[in-house]
Design a protein around this motif. Sequence first.
Motif, PDB file in Angstrom:
ATOM      1  N   LEU A  77    -108.716 -54.617 -26.218  1.00 32.51           N
ATOM      2  CA  LEU A  77    -108.434 -55.915 -26.089  1.00 32.51           C
ATOM      3  C   LEU A  77    -106.920 -56.136 -25.487  1.00 32.51           C
ATOM      4  CD1 LEU A  77    -109.598 -59.191 -26.621  1.00 32.51           C
ATOM      5  CD2 LEU A  77    -108.053 -58.924 -28.852  1.00 32.51           C
ATOM      6  N   GLN A  78    -106.917 -56.518 -24.317  1.00 33.14           N
ATOM      7  CA  GLN A  78    -105.648 -56.865 -23.728  1.00 33.14           C
ATOM      8  C   GLN A  78    -105.067 -58.188 -24.112  1.00 33.14           C
ATOM      9  OE1 GLN A  78    -103.423 -54.619 -21.995  1.00 33.14           O
ATOM     10  NE2 GLN A  78    -101.967 -56.231 -21.974  1.00 33.14           N
ATOM     11  N   MET A  79    -104.073 -58.281 -24.769  1.00 31.25           N
ATOM     12  CA  MET A  79    -103.640 -59.646 -25.104  1.00 31.25           C
ATOM     13  C   MET A  79    -102.327 -59.806 -24.356  1.00 31.25           C
ATOM     14  SD  MET A  79    -104.377 -59.323 -29.215  1.00 31.25           S
ATOM     15  CE  MET A  79    -103.115 -58.075 -29.417  1.00 31.25           C
ATOM     16  N   ASN A  80    -102.345 -61.091 -23.613  1.00 28.90           N
ATOM     17  CA  ASN A  80    -101.025 -61.343 -22.787  1.00 28.90           C
ATOM     18  C   ASN A  80    -100.659 -62.857 -23.412  1.00 28.90           C
ATOM     19  OD1 ASN A  80    -101.226 -58.940 -21.224  1.00 28.90           O
ATOM     20  ND2 ASN A  80    -102.516 -59.944 -19.808  1.00 28.90           N
ATOM     21  N   SER A  81     -99.447 -63.115 -23.151  1.00 31.16           N
ATOM     22  CA  SER A  81     -98.866 -64.546 -23.248  1.00 31.16           C
ATOM     23  C   SER A  81     -99.216 -64.676 -24.670  1.00 31.16           C
ATOM     24  CB  SER A  81     -99.610 -65.308 -22.323  1.00 31.16           C
ATOM     25  OG  SER A  81     -99.255 -65.265 -20.903  1.00 31.16           O
ATOM     26  N   LEU A  82     -98.659 -63.857 -25.639  1.00 33.58           N
ATOM     27  CA  LEU A  82     -99.106 -64.014 -27.126  1.00 33.58           C
ATOM     28  C   LEU A  82     -98.192 -65.247 -27.431  1.00 33.58           C
ATOM     29  CD1 LEU A  82     -99.344 -60.189 -28.076  1.00 33.58           C
ATOM     30  CD2 LEU A  82    -100.679 -61.984 -28.558  1.00 33.58           C
ATOM     31  N   SER A  85     -96.984 -58.950 -24.621  1.00 33.12           N
ATOM     32  CA  SER A  85     -98.005 -58.387 -24.471  1.00 33.12           C
ATOM     33  C   SER A  85     -98.574 -57.181 -25.338  1.00 33.12           C
ATOM     34  CB  SER A  85     -98.737 -57.793 -23.097  1.00 33.12           C
ATOM     35  OG  SER A  85     -98.517 -58.981 -22.405  1.00 33.12           O
ATOM     36  N   LEU A  86     -99.537 -56.947 -26.087  1.00 35.91           N
ATOM     37  CA  LEU A  86    -100.265 -55.810 -26.766  1.00 35.91           C
ATOM     38  C   LEU A  86    -101.618 -55.740 -26.163  1.00 35.91           C
ATOM     39  CD1 LEU A  86     -99.232 -56.565 -30.282  1.00 35.91           C
ATOM     40  CD2 LEU A  86     -98.381 -54.743 -28.919  1.00 35.91           C
ATOM     41  N   ARG A  87    -101.890 -54.448 -26.434  1.00 43.25           N
ATOM     42  CA  ARG A  87    -103.607 -54.020 -26.099  1.00 43.25           C
ATOM     43  C   ARG A  87    -103.670 -53.268 -27.385  1.00 43.25           C
ATOM     44  NH1 ARG A  87    -105.854 -49.590 -21.802  1.00 43.25           N
ATOM     45  NH2 ARG A  87    -105.084 -48.006 -23.154  1.00 43.25           N
ATOM     46  N   LEU A  88    -105.027 -53.663 -27.846  1.00 44.18           N
ATOM     47  CA  LEU A  88    -105.631 -52.966 -28.856  1.00 44.18           C
ATOM     48  C   LEU A  88    -106.869 -52.124 -28.427  1.00 44.18           C
ATOM     49  CD1 LEU A  88    -106.121 -56.180 -31.393  1.00 44.18           C
ATOM     50  CD2 LEU A  88    -104.060 -54.701 -30.947  1.00 44.18           C
ATOM     51  N   LYS A 133    -108.860 -67.713 -24.258  1.00 43.22           N
ATOM     52  CA  LYS A 133    -109.493 -67.512 -22.806  1.00 43.22           C
ATOM     53  C   LYS A 133    -108.347 -67.735 -21.732  1.00 43.22           C
ATOM     54  CE  LYS A 133    -113.285 -69.581 -22.678  1.00 43.22           C
ATOM     55  NZ  LYS A 133    -114.669 -70.767 -22.743  1.00 43.22           N
ATOM     56  N   GLY A 134    -108.435 -66.902 -20.767  1.00 45.29           N
ATOM     57  CA  GLY A 134    -107.314 -66.982 -19.852  1.00 45.29           C
ATOM     58  C   GLY A 134    -105.939 -65.939 -20.158  1.00 45.29           C
ATOM     59  N   ARG A 135    -105.882 -65.633 -21.478  1.00 48.06           N
ATOM     60  CA  ARG A 135    -104.806 -64.763 -22.005  1.00 48.06           C
ATOM     61  C   ARG A 135    -105.333 -63.439 -22.445  1.00 48.06           C
ATOM     62  NH1 ARG A 135    -102.329 -66.112 -26.526  1.00 48.06           N
ATOM     63  NH2 ARG A 135    -103.822 -67.207 -27.457  1.00 48.06           N
ATOM     64  N   PHE A 136    -106.524 -63.152 -23.002  1.00 48.86           N
ATOM     65  CA  PHE A 136    -107.123 -61.953 -23.455  1.00 48.86           C
ATOM     66  C   PHE A 136    -107.981 -61.675 -22.746  1.00 48.86           C
ATOM     67  CE2 PHE A 136    -105.752 -62.798 -28.260  1.00 48.86           C
ATOM     68  CZ  PHE A 136    -104.596 -63.063 -27.975  1.00 48.86           C
ATOM     69  N   THR A 137    -108.268 -60.206 -22.629  1.00 50.89           N
ATOM     70  CA  THR A 137    -109.350 -59.474 -21.690  1.00 50.89           C
ATOM     71  C   THR A 137    -109.955 -58.423 -22.642  1.00 50.89           C
ATOM     72  OG1 THR A 137    -108.189 -60.244 -19.669  1.00 50.89           O
ATOM     73  CG2 THR A 137    -109.776 -58.312 -19.734  1.00 50.89           C
ATOM     74  N   ILE A 138    -111.347 -58.526 -22.691  1.00 49.98           N
ATOM     75  CA  ILE A 138    -111.937 -57.433 -23.276  1.00 49.98           C
ATOM     76  C   ILE A 138    -112.751 -56.588 -22.425  1.00 49.98           C
ATOM     77  CG2 ILE A 138    -114.251 -58.680 -23.501  1.00 49.98           C
ATOM     78  CD1 ILE A 138    -114.442 -57.432 -26.406  1.00 49.98           C
TER      79      ILE A 138
END
Length: 123
Positions: A81-86, A17-20, A65-70
């Motif tokens: 931008l929360q990015m999971n399951s990259l 995961s990363l958060r931009l 969709k389902g992996r990232f959250t703005i």
Amino acid sequence: QVQLVESGGGLVQAGGSLRLSCAASGRTFSRYTMGWFRQAPGKERDIIAAISWSGPSTYYADSVKGRFTISKDNAKNTVYLQMNSLKPEDTAVYYCAAGRWEMVVHIHKPDAWGQGTLVTVSS
């Protein structure tokens, strides 16, 4: 005009995961739709997520969709931008953008762009 500065990119392993973050300054941040685009080498810059100025409306590309959250914090003039399951195919330069909803989401011509931050996902 609004100025945008991204941060939070880097190297991560697949599944991580990363958060931009995108910090805005200048004109009233809270009135803009904020979007995240990405551009991989040799490919076009595509929108992947957006959030309306009021917050309740969001857009996500099918690929994230389902992996990232703005999300956005108007008090801090910052969008995240929360990015999971990259995945390795998420490797790209990620750009923050600001403008009206239709210009950001549908026409891809926002009023302002950030300088971009590189995300590399290793397999």
